[in-house]
Design a protein around this motif. Sequence first.
Motif, short mmCIF file in Angstrom:
data_model
loop_
_atom_site.label_atom_id
_atom_site.label_comp_id
_atom_site.label_asym_id
_atom_site.label_seq_id
_atom_site.Cartn_x
_atom_site.Cartn_y
_atom_site.Cartn_z
N GLU A 15 0.86 -1.18 0.00
CA GLU A 15 0.00 0.00 0.00
C GLU A 15 0.89 1.23 0.00
O GLU A 15 1.77 1.37 0.85
N VAL A 16 0.65 2.13 -0.97
CA VAL A 16 1.45 3.34 -1.12
C VAL A 16 0.56 4.55 -0.86
O VAL A 16 -0.52 4.67 -1.44
N THR A 17 1.01 5.44 0.03
CA THR A 17 0.35 6.74 0.23
C THR A 17 1.13 7.75 -0.58
O THR A 17 2.28 8.06 -0.26
N LEU A 18 0.53 8.25 -1.66
CA LEU A 18 1.27 9.07 -2.62
C LEU A 18 1.75 10.40 -2.06
O LEU A 18 2.83 10.86 -2.39
N GLU A 19 0.97 11.03 -1.22
CA GLU A 19 1.33 12.34 -0.68
C GLU A 19 2.63 12.30 0.12
O GLU A 19 3.45 13.20 0.04
N THR A 20 2.84 11.21 0.86
CA THR A 20 4.03 11.08 1.69
C THR A 20 5.11 10.21 1.06
O THR A 20 6.26 10.23 1.49
N GLY A 21 4.72 9.40 0.06
CA GLY A 21 5.68 8.48 -0.53
C GLY A 21 5.95 7.28 0.35
O GLY A 21 6.90 6.54 0.13
N ARG A 22 5.11 7.04 1.33
CA ARG A 22 5.29 5.92 2.25
C ARG A 22 4.64 4.66 1.68
O ARG A 22 3.51 4.70 1.22
#
Length: 149
Positions: free
Chosen positions: A124-131
């Motif tokens: 799972e990738v959170t695009l805003e943080t790049g995590r």
Amino acid sequence: MTSGLAQGTQTGFGDGAVDPEAPVEVTAETLSVDQDGGTAVFRGDVMIAQGELRLSAPEVRVVYGEAGDSIRRLEASGGVLLVSGEDAAEAQRADYDVENGRIVMSGNVLLTQGRATVASERMEVTLETGRAELAGRVRTVLRPQGQAQ
């Protein structure tokens, strides 16, 4: 050489500069639209670009918002490649929740970051943080400092 096996791990993906509000450009061989259902299916060498983010797959289903003027989700299947900056991930499918800026990749996920690779069943990738968070029999190879890769 040391092998690292775990149930889950976190890492970065891309540079965290993907803007979920940026326009989404799609190219494909064919397009089928279901106006009543608020969906469209792109087939054949589908390429999606949003800023620095690139996603390619044989088929991508687009789910539009209730008014039909926004994209809620992109559902890619048939073998997916996701690229952001120097990072790349492959999987059987990817679901991109455009409204929340989150991508879930599943099925034989392989994340490549430079010379490092991590395999898992889900990412799972959170695009805003790049995590990025990987789960489901995570496997990577860790090399002691100074050892040739």
